[in-house]
Write an enzyme that holds these catalytic residues in place. Structure first.
Site, PDB file in Angstrom:
ATOM      1  CG  ASP A  92      -1.655   1.243   1.451  1.00  0.00           C
ATOM      2  OD1 ASP A  92      -2.406   1.632   0.546  1.00  0.00           O
ATOM      3  OD2 ASP A  92      -1.481   1.868   2.522  1.00  0.00           O
ATOM      4  CG  ASP A 148      -1.201   7.554   0.255  1.00  0.00           C
ATOM      5  OD1 ASP A 148      -0.106   8.063  -0.026  1.00  0.00           O
ATOM      6  OD2 ASP A 148      -2.174   7.585  -0.514  1.00  0.00           O
ATOM      7  CG  HIS A 158     -12.926   3.706 -10.082  1.00  0.00           C
ATOM      8  ND1 HIS A 158     -12.064   2.665 -10.286  1.00  0.00           N
ATOM      9  CD2 HIS A 158     -13.244   4.199 -11.303  1.00  0.00           C
ATOM     10  CE1 HIS A 158     -11.882   2.512 -11.586  1.00  0.00           C
ATOM     11  NE2 HIS A 158     -12.576   3.437 -12.220  1.00  0.00           N
ATOM     12  CB  CYS A 178     -14.292  -0.015  -9.667  1.00  0.00           C
ATOM     13  SG  CYS A 178     -13.371   0.395  -8.170  1.00  0.00           S
TER      14      CYS A 178
END
Length: 183
Positions: free
Chosen positions: A15, A17, A94, A100
């Site tokens: 990941d 952040d 998104h 999504c």
């Protein structure tokens, strides 16, 4: 009785952040990128072991109109520069309710990054700071390791099958399992 060892990991997907870089909400400014403690060392260890690396990141700021794709790519490029280069970058632009297939906790980003790196999902691990990271890994058939931060909720920590106190420890755990060393 011997515990069953996890499958060897040939790629680690992070990941962005809160895991690789200090979380600056909706950051579109590369000058604000600061690595999390141990991030460069963790990536260097993986690189030295021949393990592919990549990033999987939700970037809803694009869908919210707070960021552009170009801004996200410039922050990613700065992060990549500070880390010495990663193999792939996959992000979801998104909104959370868009439905999504790519937004974590769904598997799309993990599947795309695994494909980009030429690895089957079951040979990948995802390292992140919230449950969505670990859930995306599980949904894709990959291994998930939670590295809790101040934003990680207590129930996310309790539910994580695998967790480490920091990024470097998470990578060492994955490498030890990959080499067949005792954890």
């Amino acid at each position: 009785m011997n515990a069953r060892r996890p499958a060897p990991v040939t790629a680690v997907l992070f990941d962005r952040d809160g895991t690789l870089v200090v979380d600056v909400p909706y950051n579109g400014d590369p000058s604000r990128v600061r690595l999390m403690p141990g991030a460069r060392d963790a990536v260097d260890l993986l690189r030295a072991a021949g393990v592919a690396t990549g990033v999987v990141s939700n970037q809803s700021g694009i869908g919210r109109g707070l960021l552009t794709h170009a801004q996200v790519r410039s922050v990613n490029a700065r992060t990549d520069e500070l880390l010495g280069g990663l193999g792939t970058w996959a992000y979801c632009p998104h909104l959370p309710d868009a439905g999504c297939a790519c937004r974590k906790p769904r598997p799309g980003l993990v599947l795309r990054a695994a494909h980009d790196l030429g690895r089957p999902p079951h040979a990948c691990a995802v390292v992140g700071d919230i449950a969505a990271d670990v859930q995306a890994a599980r949904a894709a058939g990959a291994r998930g390791v939670l590295v809790p931060t101040a934003v990680t909720r207590p129930e996310e920590i309790a539910d994580a099958a695998e967790r480490a106190p920091d990024l470097l420890t998470a990578v060492r755990l994955l490498l030890a399992d990959t080499r067949g060393e005792p954890s």
